[in-house]
Design an enzyme around this catalytic site. Structure first.
Site, PDB file in Angstrom:
ATOM      1  N   ASP A 296      69.404   0.281  20.972  1.00 63.88           N
ATOM      2  CA  ASP A 296      69.547  -0.257  19.621  1.00 63.88           C
ATOM      3  C   ASP A 296      68.582   0.449  18.668  1.00 63.88           C
ATOM      4  O   ASP A 296      67.457   0.780  19.029  1.00 63.88           O
ATOM      5  CB  ASP A 296      69.276  -1.770  19.652  1.00 63.88           C
ATOM      6  CG  ASP A 296      69.780  -2.476  18.409  1.00 63.88           C
ATOM      7  OD1 ASP A 296      70.897  -2.143  17.959  1.00 63.88           O
ATOM      8  OD2 ASP A 296      69.077  -3.364  17.906  1.00 63.88           O
ATOM      9  N   GLU A 343      72.651   3.964  19.479  1.00 63.05           N
ATOM     10  CA  GLU A 343      73.136   3.195  18.326  1.00 63.05           C
ATOM     11  C   GLU A 343      72.615   3.916  17.080  1.00 63.05           C
ATOM     12  O   GLU A 343      71.498   3.702  16.640  1.00 63.05           O
ATOM     13  CB  GLU A 343      72.633   1.748  18.401  1.00 63.05           C
ATOM     14  CG  GLU A 343      73.219   0.828  17.336  1.00 63.05           C
ATOM     15  CD  GLU A 343      72.422   0.834  16.041  1.00 63.05           C
ATOM     16  OE1 GLU A 343      72.847   1.534  15.093  1.00 63.05           O
ATOM     17  OE2 GLU A 343      71.387   0.167  15.984  1.00 63.05           O
ATOM     18  N   ASP A 396      77.256  -7.838  15.040  1.00 65.42           N
ATOM     19  CA  ASP A 396      76.777  -8.181  13.701  1.00 65.42           C
ATOM     20  C   ASP A 396      77.899  -8.207  12.666  1.00 65.42           C
ATOM     21  O   ASP A 396      77.656  -8.569  11.515  1.00 65.42           O
ATOM     22  CB  ASP A 396      75.709  -7.180  13.250  1.00 65.42           C
ATOM     23  CG  ASP A 396      74.373  -7.395  13.951  1.00 65.42           C
ATOM     24  OD1 ASP A 396      74.108  -8.533  14.386  1.00 65.42           O
ATOM     25  OD2 ASP A 396      73.601  -6.432  14.070  1.00 65.42           O
TER      26      ASP A 396
END
Length: 510
Positions: A296, A343, A396
């Protein structure tokens, strides 16, 4: 790194069905693996598996190494003779489609403590396996167990507010407090043992079925965590437990004051002195329990946004370079050519691209971001390369159905643009977008289960910046039936995403 053409589903275990108020890694997880196989899927992507804290977010955990107690299956504890039938039958009936974390945490804690009391009586049945687990994880396990015991002793407050002796690990305080809270420390070790036992059994089952698990590594740790408490010298925390600097992102169109995350930053110069040993251990532990790792906020390994620890907003930060090249060189030297997914969303600089590409990490493509005159055209399939992972949306985002329903009424230009790009004017834009992902040249396609089921905004997993009410969605087995499996098995075969059956072309052989 093996990123052959295939497909998978994004689903955190908490979203699985089951009678205990939250999905777990018991029999329903095995049933989900069977569904993946029957639908031609090869990948199961999950969120971070650590013990969640405030806000129930899997991206803010009490440890970068430990497992989440809420994922432990009471039914499998019963099958290990650590619970009795009454314990299972008397568990209250809770909402089957939305997690009430307040109730679940209390109920799960109660039943796990009962299992621990029985474990003390039956420990000899597990002794070899237990001792092996403790020996293999001693470098983080004891500190984590003591951290949780001390946190419980101090009524849950953050570690800088504990009694100074143990908060700052003075003299022989770690030994003294371990002895003082020995039963509680042993309880948290037991919890990690049972999580590891159940998870590794599930992973082995998935592996035998040809399913690979994609894990998730948040770049930063939580401030209130065993990691910062036991390794304070490696993070931007002063001798009084105050944040010197913290993580976030600068102001932009969506947020005029930026985002103040509050995570401590790394003292990279300190970490480099021991060849990034903490990171070596972190990646090594994660690759024990998953097959691929999504990192991430990958851009933070090239440069991170540093905000003063006492700043009220993220308006006062600055960009600082990070030694990502050195770090991943060490990881490759020590762990080999490990399969990492970067990511790389948001504003990405040339430095981030160069770092990602130097190590061959595939980046991410989010189809929802691509549409409209102002959409990010790099996320349109005609701009893809093979070495990437395409998603309709992430945890998200709104669900794809919710995204298009909102666009149709509030932003018709985006909706009409998407129709023209997809050459589709029907009512099932979600299914059409999934097929667009499947037929792309991206090696990996991963679709959130909410989109597989064509669910609306009620099934959204997370609203960034919203406190409470997140991470609660669950599906039911009547939604995920044999018709869904058959449909996706056909789509997988149509777009040659099942490596079990896909024929190798002469071009690929060359």
């Amino acid at each position: 790194m093996n990123f052959e053409r295939c497909a998978g589903i994004l689903l955190h275990p908490t979203s699985l069905p089951g009678k205990f108020g939250i999905g777990d890694i018991g029999h329903d997880a095995y049933k989900f693996v069977d569904f993946l196989v029957s639908s031609g899927q090869v990948l199961w992507q999950v969120f971070p598996l650590g013990p969640t804290g405030y806000g129930d977010s899997p991206y803010q955990c009490f440890s970068a190494f430990a497992g989440n107690p809420l994922l432990i299956s009471p039914q499998m504890l019963f099958e290990d003779s650590l619970l009795n039938q009454f314990d299972i039958d008397s568990y209250p009936q809770l909402d089957p489609i939305n997690i009430d974390y307040g109730r679940v945490i209390g109920l799960k804690s109660f039943i796990l403590h009962k299992a621990y009391e029985n474990f003390k009586l039956l420990k000899s049945n597990f002794i070899n396996e237990y001792n092996q687990f403790v020996a293999n994880n001693h470098d983080w396990l004891n500190d984590y167990a003591l951290f949780m015991a001390c946190k419980e002793y101090h009524n849950g407050v953050a570690w800088p507010e504990w009694e100074p002796e143990i908060a700052f690990r003075k003299n022989d305080s770690v030994i003294k407090w371990t002895e003082k809270l020995q039963n509680e420390v042993d309880y948290y070790i037991f919890i990690q043992f049972m999580f590891n036992k159940q998870w590794m059994q599930l992973k082995e089952y998935a592996s035998l079925k040809g399913v690979k698990i994609v894990g998730d590594l948040p770049i930063f740790i939580a401030f209130d965590s065993a990691d910062s408490w036991s390794n304070r010298e490696q993070f931007t925390i002063d001798e009084n437990g105050k944040l010197l600097t913290c993580a976030g992102v600068p102001p932009d169109y969506f947020s005029p004051t930026g985002q103040l995350w509050g995570n401590p930053l790394y003292k990279w110069d300190v970490m480099e002195k021991d060849n990034f040993l903490w990171w070596q251990k972190r990646f090594s532990k994660l690759f024990e329990i998953v097959d691929y790792v999504r990192v991430d906020h990958f851009r933070g390994f090239d440069a991170f946004f540093e905000i003063p620890g006492d700043a009220p907003t993220a308006q006062f930060g600055k960009w600082v370079s990070a030694p990502g090249d050195k770090l991943f060189t060490v990881i490759k030297q020590e762990l080999g050519d490990v399969p990492i997914i970067a990511e790389d969303l948001g504003v990405i600089t040339k430095g981030v691209v160069d770092l990602r590409d130097k190590f061959g990490f595939p980046g991410m493509k989010i189809l929802q971001f691509s549409f409209g005159a102002d959409g990010e055209k790099k996320f349109l399939p005609h701009n893809y390369i093979n070495n990437c992972v395409v998603f309709t949306g992430s945890h998200d985002n709104d669900t794809t159905r919710g995204f298009f329903e909102e666009a149709k009424t509030k932003n018709p230009d985006v909706y009409n643009w998407a129709q023209q790009y997809l050459n589709y004017y029907g009512d099932d834009m979600c299914k059409q977008l999934i097929r667009e992902a499947y037929k792309s040249i991206a090696n990996f396609v991963v679709i959130p289960l909410q989109d597989i089921l064509n669910l609306g905004s009620e099934a959204r997993m997370n609203f960034p910046g919203k406190l409470g009410g997140n991470w609660g969605w669950r599906f039911t087995w009547d939604q995920l039936n044999e018709h869904v499996a058959a449909e996706y098995n056909w789509i997988v075969e149509l777009y040659e995403r099942n490596p079990r059956t896909r024929k190798i072309t002469k071009y690929e052989e060359i």
